[in-house]
Design a protein around this motif. Sequence first.
Motif, PDB file in Angstrom:
ATOM      1  N   GLY A   1       0.806  -1.560   0.005  1.00  0.00           N
ATOM      2  CA  GLY A   1       0.056  -0.395  -0.344  1.00  0.00           C
ATOM      3  C   GLY A   1       0.924   1.416  -0.228  1.00  0.00           C
ATOM      4  O   GLY A   1       2.210   1.118  -0.044  1.00  0.00           O
ATOM      5  N   LYS A   2       0.062   2.740   0.350  1.00  0.00           N
ATOM      6  CA  LYS A   2       0.656   3.541   0.299  1.00  0.00           C
ATOM      7  C   LYS A   2       0.754   4.430   1.501  1.00  0.00           C
ATOM      8  O   LYS A   2      -0.356   4.195   1.880  1.00  0.00           O
ATOM      9  N   GLN A   3       1.930   4.157   2.057  1.00  0.00           N
ATOM     10  CA  GLN A   3       1.891   5.320   3.346  1.00  0.00           C
ATOM     11  C   GLN A   3       2.288   6.610   3.313  1.00  0.00           C
ATOM     12  O   GLN A   3       3.380   6.362   2.826  1.00  0.00           O
ATOM     13  N   VAL A   4       1.579   7.348   4.145  1.00  0.00           N
ATOM     14  CA  VAL A   4       2.199   8.566   4.069  1.00  0.00           C
ATOM     15  C   VAL A   4       2.448   9.209   6.177  1.00  0.00           C
ATOM     16  O   VAL A   4       1.692   9.185   6.510  1.00  0.00           O
ATOM     17  N   ASP A   5       3.968   9.245   6.339  1.00  0.00           N
ATOM     18  CA  ASP A   5       3.343   9.934   7.423  1.00  0.00           C
ATOM     19  C   ASP A   5       5.513  10.805   7.822  1.00  0.00           C
ATOM     20  O   ASP A   5       5.330  11.763   6.427  1.00  0.00           O
ATOM     21  N   CYS A   6       5.984   9.946   9.060  1.00  0.00           N
ATOM     22  CA  CYS A   6       6.869  10.847   8.234  1.00  0.00           C
ATOM     23  C   CYS A   6       8.385   9.831   9.854  1.00  0.00           C
ATOM     24  O   CYS A   6       7.940   9.541  10.086  1.00  0.00           O
ATOM     25  N   LEU A   7       9.566  10.139   9.348  1.00  0.00           N
ATOM     26  CA  LEU A   7      10.464   9.405  10.429  1.00  0.00           C
ATOM     27  C   LEU A   7      10.398  10.811  11.595  1.00  0.00           C
ATOM     28  O   LEU A   7      10.346  11.632  11.595  1.00  0.00           O
ATOM     29  N   ARG A   8      10.872  10.168  12.317  1.00  0.00           N
ATOM     30  CA  ARG A   8      10.576  11.148  14.300  1.00  0.00           C
ATOM     31  C   ARG A   8      12.069  10.641  14.268  1.00  0.00           C
ATOM     32  O   ARG A   8      12.793  10.335  14.868  1.00  0.00           O
TER      33      ARG A   8
ATOM     34  N   ARG B   1       6.077  16.019  -6.389  1.00  0.00           N
ATOM     35  CA  ARG B   1       5.646  15.316  -7.629  1.00  0.00           C
ATOM     36  C   ARG B   1       5.339  13.819  -7.868  1.00  0.00           C
ATOM     37  O   ARG B   1       4.383  13.509  -8.199  1.00  0.00           O
ATOM     38  N   VAL B   2       6.219  13.341  -8.385  1.00  0.00           N
ATOM     39  CA  VAL B   2       6.906  12.106  -7.667  1.00  0.00           C
ATOM     40  C   VAL B   2       6.116  11.611  -6.984  1.00  0.00           C
ATOM     41  O   VAL B   2       5.218  10.257  -7.390  1.00  0.00           O
ATOM     42  N   ALA B   3       5.875  11.140  -5.441  1.00  0.00           N
ATOM     43  CA  ALA B   3       5.105  11.225  -4.182  1.00  0.00           C
ATOM     44  C   ALA B   3       3.522  11.289  -4.945  1.00  0.00           C
ATOM     45  O   ALA B   3       2.960  10.130  -4.142  1.00  0.00           O
ATOM     46  N   ARG B   4       3.225  12.272  -5.263  1.00  0.00           N
ATOM     47  CA  ARG B   4       1.789  12.522  -5.016  1.00  0.00           C
ATOM     48  C   ARG B   4       1.380  12.060  -6.603  1.00  0.00           C
ATOM     49  O   ARG B   4      -0.368  11.023  -7.005  1.00  0.00           O
ATOM     50  N   GLN B   5       1.651  11.076  -7.872  1.00  0.00           N
ATOM     51  CA  GLN B   5       1.806  10.426  -9.110  1.00  0.00           C
ATOM     52  C   GLN B   5       1.663   9.468  -8.719  1.00  0.00           C
ATOM     53  O   GLN B   5       1.089   8.354  -9.213  1.00  0.00           O
ATOM     54  N   LEU B   6       2.122   8.687  -8.324  1.00  0.00           N
ATOM     55  CA  LEU B   6       2.709   7.350  -7.648  1.00  0.00           C
ATOM     56  C   LEU B   6       1.662   6.415  -7.250  1.00  0.00           C
ATOM     57  O   LEU B   6       0.905   7.066  -6.117  1.00  0.00           O
ATOM     58  N   ALA B   7       1.206   5.956  -7.163  1.00  0.00           N
ATOM     59  CA  ALA B   7      -0.495   5.102  -6.960  1.00  0.00           C
ATOM     60  C   ALA B   7       0.668   3.214  -6.252  1.00  0.00           C
ATOM     61  O   ALA B   7       0.803   2.216  -7.284  1.00  0.00           O
ATOM     62  N   PRO B   8       0.345   2.667  -5.370  1.00  0.00           N
ATOM     63  CA  PRO B   8       0.276   1.050  -5.209  1.00  0.00           C
ATOM     64  C   PRO B   8       0.406   0.379  -6.238  1.00  0.00           C
ATOM     65  O   PRO B   8       1.093  -0.776  -6.678  1.00  0.00           O
ATOM     66  N   ASP B   9      -0.954   0.298  -7.065  1.00  0.00           N
ATOM     67  CA  ASP B   9      -1.397  -0.007  -8.036  1.00  0.00           C
ATOM     68  C   ASP B   9      -0.483  -0.047  -9.302  1.00  0.00           C
ATOM     69  O   ASP B   9      -0.067  -1.509 -10.043  1.00  0.00           O
TER      70      ASP B   9
END
Length: 343
Positions: free
Chosen positions: A17-24, A71-79
């Motif tokens: 899947g696609k996960q969006v968070d941060c390193l702490r 821009r790369v992160a916005r357009q990529l999807a797991p599929d």
Amino acid sequence: MSGSTRIWSTIDYERNGKQVDCLRLPISTDTSAYGWIPIPAICLKNGDGPTAVLLAGTHGDEYEGQIGLMRVARQLAPDNVRGRVIILPSINFPAVKAGRRVSPIDEANLNRVYPGRAHGTATEMIAHYVSEVLLPMADLVVDLHSGGRSLDYMPCALVRGGKTDLENDNLLELLRVFGVPLAEFTNGAGGGGNTTLPAAAAPFGVPVITAELGGGATLRRYGSALAEQGTLRLLKYIGILASCDAPDPEPVRLMSCESTDLFVYADSDGLFEPMAELGEEVENGQLAGLLHSVDKPHSAPEEIYFRRDGLIVCKRHLALANRGDCLFGLLEDASASPPSGAK
């Protein structure tokens, strides 16, 4: 994940899947005893396949790569991914927030502290996380830079040469797929030497494409477009993407930068007046620029000369210069293929 790192995240690199968070990044200050600093991170995974680690913001005042990876992160999807893509558009987040080359926390340059330390300064902890957590997973690392506040750069890329002809052939093909106009192989002796990301990746056998895409602490649109399109082409080439909406790469001119004579430095303080421009072919003995003393305005300016034939790949962006500042960097044409066993 390595148990020795002090950086943590909710992202599970093994989860599809696609996960969006941060390193702490843990930090303890007067006003936040047990705090952390976020380093934005995106992970996309879809089954088995290669892993690409995409980094920008190693130096906080370099923007083309940061925007390109956003821009790369916005357009990529797991599929449309086979394998895994890990994207950190602002890996040195404290420096990015401050708009500085080095971190405002410890005044350290991230690309001069590898492999880092788990219990070191903030910058050393970031380098350690990349070295101990990300590099062991990676099949390819893309590390996007530009000249930052002090330099303007022509789009170019470099790789640290491999140990065999086969490794060098693969690196050369990666450079061609990324599609920068200029590319060079380095033996790792210059710049940060063994304290850089490519040096940390070498023991893992992970190829690192390092690109310079603009400068002047501003945004060159051609640089951000190249960051996006070149990265997408590389993801397709290694099998993570089946296709991508990016034009075919332009031909690559293979260059070399193996002599300190290819760099021009200020030998005194003053206002720098360049007499040559970015992308210009220059000759040994040609006037490079003038340094006008602000302390002795009545004195004739110091004349500075090129000491080698070559192509100007970077030029100082700031007029005010101090003794030891780099004013120009040149590249010279290399052979059609990298030297055997270059490292």
